[in-house]
Every structure is written in C-alpha cells, then in structure tokens.
Design a protein around this motif. Structure first.
Motif, short mmCIF file in Angstrom:
data_model
loop_
_atom_site.label_atom_id
_atom_site.label_comp_id
_atom_site.label_asym_id
_atom_site.label_seq_id
_atom_site.Cartn_x
_atom_site.Cartn_y
_atom_site.Cartn_z
N UNK A 56 -0.46 -5.10 4.90
CA UNK A 56 -1.81 -5.53 5.04
C UNK A 56 -2.28 -6.62 4.16
N UNK A 57 -1.99 -6.30 2.86
CA UNK A 57 -2.66 -7.25 1.76
C UNK A 57 -1.47 -8.56 1.69
N UNK A 58 0.01 -8.22 1.50
CA UNK A 58 0.35 -9.10 1.10
C UNK A 58 1.52 -9.72 2.06
N UNK A 61 2.07 5.16 3.52
CA UNK A 61 0.42 4.74 3.44
C UNK A 61 0.39 3.36 2.49
N UNK A 98 1.94 0.43 3.92
CA UNK A 98 1.38 -0.17 5.18
C UNK A 98 0.14 -1.06 4.39
N UNK A 99 -0.62 -0.30 3.51
CA UNK A 99 -1.49 -1.14 2.70
C UNK A 99 -1.26 -2.08 2.04
N UNK A 100 -0.09 -2.25 1.55
CA UNK A 100 0.49 -3.70 0.92
C UNK A 100 0.85 -4.63 2.06
N UNK A 126 9.67 -7.86 1.96
CA UNK A 126 10.43 -6.93 0.84
C UNK A 126 9.42 -6.80 -0.34
N UNK A 127 8.43 -7.84 -0.59
CA UNK A 127 7.53 -7.87 -1.65
C UNK A 127 6.67 -6.64 -1.42
N UNK A 153 8.59 -3.73 -2.44
CA UNK A 153 8.67 -3.37 -4.04
C UNK A 153 7.41 -2.88 -4.49
#
Lengths: 281, 270
Positions: free
Chosen positions: B139-141, B132, B135-137, B145-146, B149
């Motif tokens: 959506x954000x970035x 989860x 998935x949120x990251x 691979x970033x 991480x």
C-alpha cells in the motif's frame, strides 16, 4: 603499552584490530586476512548487483517512507465499531489453526516412528519417508493454501488442509529427531525380556517422547495461528479475507482494528503456549 | 536413600501425573472437536476429484517451455528475483537489527528496564505476520519486489535481533572488562571486545534467517510483493496446472539448493 595509547586517542584503530594482532603471531595470517577481505568485497558486490537487478535502492526507500507515514496516519484511530463483526472470522481463524495442527500431528506420529533410525532400522522404509518430509517442508504454508483453494474452492477447509500438510512436515521432522535422541536403555531391557515391537513403542518409546511431541505440537500451533491469520489473502478462510477486503476498500481504520485484534490473539496464544511448553520440558 | 519411601512417594506422583495427562488429553480432544465443528466442508464438491486428477496430470507433465522464455517473465528469471528479494531482505534486516540487538541485550546496559523494553518491542515485531507487513508496504510503495524486500527486512528484525541479543548476552565478559579497565570508550569496547566475539554467530543466524526468507519470498508474490508467487497465483487462477507444476518444482529446487549451500556455509563459519 602501545595499544593502550592507541585506545586512548582512538584514531589509529586499524593498527590494533584483532586481525592484525593475529598477523604478528601467525605467519599464515596474511593470506587469511586477504581472504576475509575478498569475501566481504564479494558480499558487497553481490548486494549491489542484487539491488540494481530488482531496482531496490535507498532512494526508493526515501520516497516510499512518507507514504508509509500517510498509511499509518489513516489507520488511527482504529474503527472499534468493527470489532463485533470480526469476532466470528477470528474464531474461525483459531479453529483452522487448531484443526490443522491436530490433524497434521496424527499422521506425523507414524511418519516419525518410521523415519527414526533407532526404531525403524530399515533404511528402505525410513529414507523415502524422510525425503517426503523434506519435500513437504520446502513448500510454504501459503502455497499449499493457494493450491488447495484451487482444488477445493474458497473457504476455511482449504486453509485447514494447507496447515495440515505444513504441520505434518514440521512435527514429524522434529519428533523423529527427538525419537532418535531417546535413551536406548528401556528399549534394550524390553527387547531382552521379549517384548514385541508394538509393546516396545507403547511402553518404551512413547513415554519418553511424549513431552517433546506435545511441545512441538504447541510450537507448530503457534506458527499455524500466525499463518491462519493470512490464509484469507489467498481465499483460504479466516480473518485475512476481511483484512484484504478492508485494505481493498481503503478502510484503513478497519484494517487497523483487524491487525490489532490479530496481534492480541497471537500474543495471548504465544504466551500461553510458551509457558505450557516451558513446563513440559 | 530409603528405597521403600522413595517408591511410595514416586508412585503417588506418577498417579498424579497420569491424571494430569488424561486431563490434558481430554482438553485437547474437546478443543479439537470444537474446532472441527466450526469448519464448513463445502470442499468435498463433486468437482474436487476431477480437479485433483487434472492437477496430478499437470504435475506429471510440467510446462517445460516456461523454464526459459527469450522474451522474459520466465521461471528462471522469477526464481532469480525471488532469490534476490530474500538476499536483500536478509541484508536489510541484518543491518537494521544490530541496534535492536544491542538494545535488547541485558549485559549492554546497566538499567534493568531498558533491555526489557527492547525485548518487548522485538516480540511485538515478531507477532506481525510478514504477509501483513508485506501488504502494508505494498500500500505504501506500490506492488513489486521493493515491497517484498521491505517486508522481509522489517519482519526478520524480530527474530534476528532476538537471536543476536542472546548471542551478545552469552559473550565472555573478560575482554570487555579489560578494555574498560585500560580506559576504552564505550564504542571502542563494542568494536574490539563485543563484535569480534559475536560476528560468526551473527553471520550464521543471518544465513539461517535467509533460509527462512527464501521460503517466505516464494509466497510474497501471492499478495503482489514480487517474486515467483505472482506467476504462480496467475497460473492457479486460470487453472494452468502444467505451469503450476513446473513452478512448484522450481520452488522446491530453489529451496533445496539454497538450504544446502547455506547450511554448508554456516558449518564453515562456526
């Protein structure tokens, strides 16, 4: 006295560092210190090379964080009207976790008995089973799920199977370790009065190992409930499917409802399970 | 000790304990039946056998050509990316969790409430499944691979900071008291009395977490957060079982090798 003044004015910190104290008392300190510095340098170089290799830099974090803020803002307020819709998938998630854990625990019992050295002294039997357990444990649950979805089609059954394999690996490993730590006294006494193997296991081994086994079962269940919430991402049933859908449709308020409900369920189950485990051991 | 008395009272407790055991067994059975009733078994389709056989065949004949491709996007590079994601994720969380660890350690502040709040925060972070977070990251970035991480970095804080704070709680208070007695400031006390005592344990826990993270990193790609999971899910979707076989083999090897190295390192540190 000297270190006292150093502490007070705080500037020459390196002079009182523990490693330099060590240097004075021990002639070998010098090489040890340079070795330590070299290790840290190597470590930093590895980190820098890694971050360049996959293009992960603090700059990106700086750019990405505001996006994260936007996302979080869109999540609030959560869409509470969505709650009745997600009850059924949530229950399914719990069912997947329960069924997977228990069905995985059943084959774990013979596997643990066969791989414990004090119960099965035969190396030719215990070694292959241990190797199998090690192999099963290297594959993460979600990978199992992705494979089983490809085999059995989309649905909770694939998720249940994935958790079954995963639980089998963990429970069998933990149980055989605790089996090897049981008190040999009762077993020797029973061997002395002529009990057969099955009698020894039923009356000597199981009573000693049962609390640990149930505790591991609950522990695995805690892991599995977390896993079950995300199985839906690969199509293996449960609440994850809905979460994926709402994120895909940019309904972040619905996603927030799902996440909050998931957190609540996981917290409650964790708390209950942990308190039962504490009582057991 | 009165042997008779002891026996009768213990037999009562044994009987009670037996009753409780049966109750627990019954309870587990009921829950189990409930859970099995709800799952639909569409899984046993006629195709399952054929598919299983072809999977087995695929595993028997892995797609060795995929191991190294000159133009990139091959198994070795993806595995390296997975490894790098988990190294960086562990590094990020090992740094981020230090303030959390001091926050949650009971012997680092005089207030009772403050560490309690820290412990609660950590358990909230821990219950968030890392998928989860991933998935949120994403959506954000954006996928890549970033996001992986960051997901590992943030998710691992929960466990690492908890272990770290327990280490801090278990240190010998002597050096700390001595430093305070000769007038050291708070930061100096932490630097010279706390940190030297906890560093080996910190490193060992970080390595342990790295072992967990490498397993997670292999799955992060399933949702698009970089690493070996992405080619795996593509291969699964097109039912390229030979490739699935070689990727799984690569994952198992990677996990076994890193586990081995990491546990050797941990043994040396402590």
């Amino acid at each position: 006295m000297k270190s006292d003044t150093n502490l007070a004015d705080s500037t020459p910190i390196p002079s009182i560092s523990p490693s330099s104290n060590y240097l004075i008392t021990n002639g070998l300190g010098n090489t040890k210190r340079s070795k330590r510095i070299a290790t840290w340098m190597l470590f930093i170089v590895i980190i820098v090379v890694c971050s360049i290799y996959i293009d992960v830099t603090p700059y990106q974090l700086f750019v990405g964080l505001p996006e994260m803020g936007v996302l979080l803002k869109e999540m609030f307020p959560p869409d509470w009207s969505y709650l009745p819709t997600i009850w059924a998938p949530m229950l399914q998630t719990i069912k997947i976790a329960v069924a997977g854990t228990i069905l995985g625990a059943i084959p774990a019992i013979p596997a643990a008995l066969f791989s414990a050295n004090n119960i099965t002294p035969n190396k030719w039997l215990s070694l292959p089973i241990r190797t199998l357990l090690n192999l099963v444990r290297t594959v993460p649950d979600l990978l199992f799920a992705a494979i089983f979805v490809a085999v059995f089609g989309i649905g909770p059954f694939a998720g249940m199977l994935a958790l079954l394999f995963f639980s089998f690996g963990i429970i069998a490993k933990l149980t055989y370790e605790s089996l090897e730590a049981i008190d040999p006294g009762p077993l020797e006494a029973m061997t002395a009065v002529g009990a057969n193997r099955i009698q020894i296991i039923v009356f000597g081994v199981i009573p000693q190992a049962l609390p640990a086994f149930i505790s591991y079962l609950l522990y695995t269940f805690e892991i599995n409930i977390r896993a079950a919430t995300v199985l839906g991402f690969v199509g293996a049933g449960g609440i994850g499917l809905l979460l994926n859908q709402s994120l895909g449709l940019f309904r972040y308020d619905r996603a927030a409802t799902i996440i909050i409900l998931t957190l609540a369920v996981v917290l409650i189950i964790d708390y209950t399970s942990t308190s039962i485990r504490r009582k057991l051991l | 000790m009165n042997n008779n008395n002891h026996l009768s009272s213990s037999s009562l407790t044994i009987r009670l304990r037996n009753l409780r055991k049966w109750m627990i067994a019954l309870f587990i059975l009921v829950i189990f039946i409930w859970s099995m009733l709800g799952l639909d078994y569409q899984g046993f389709q006629s195709t399952s056998k054929v598919v299983s056989l072809s999977i087995l065949k695929g595993f028997m004949h892995p797609d060795w050509a995929y191991v190294y491709l000159p133009e990139g996007e091959d198994l070795l590079r993806e595995l390296l990316e997975t490894l790098v994601i988990s190294i960086l994720g562990t590094f990020v969380s090992a740094i981020l969790c230090i303030p959390f660890a001091f926050w949650a350690a009971a012997n680092m502040s005089r207030l009772r409430l403050f560490p309690g709040m820290g412990k609660f925060t950590l358990s909230v972070i821990r219950v968030f499944p890392e998928m989860i977070v991933a998935i949120l990251f994403i959506k954000a970035v954006g996928p890549g691979s970033f996001a992986g991480v960051l997901a590992l970095g943030v998710h691992s804080i929960g466990m690492l900071a908890k272990l770290f704070s327990e280490t801090i709680e278990g240190i010998d208070p002597g050096p700390q008291e001595a430093l305070i007695a000769c007038g050291a400031t708070r930061l100096q006390t932490i630097r010279f009395a706390v940190i030297p005592q906890v560093i080996p344990q910190f490193l060992s826990y970080s390595l342990y977490r790295f072992e967990i993270n490498i397993r997670s990193a292999t799955t992060l790609g399933l949702v698009g957060a970089g690493g070996i999971g992405t080619p795996l899910i593509f291969a699964l979707q097109v039912r390229n079982w030979n490739r699935v076989g070689v990727i799984l083999l690569g994952i198992v090897l990677l996990v076994v090798v890193t586990d081995f190295i990491s546990s050797r390192l941990r043994r040396r540190i402590i």
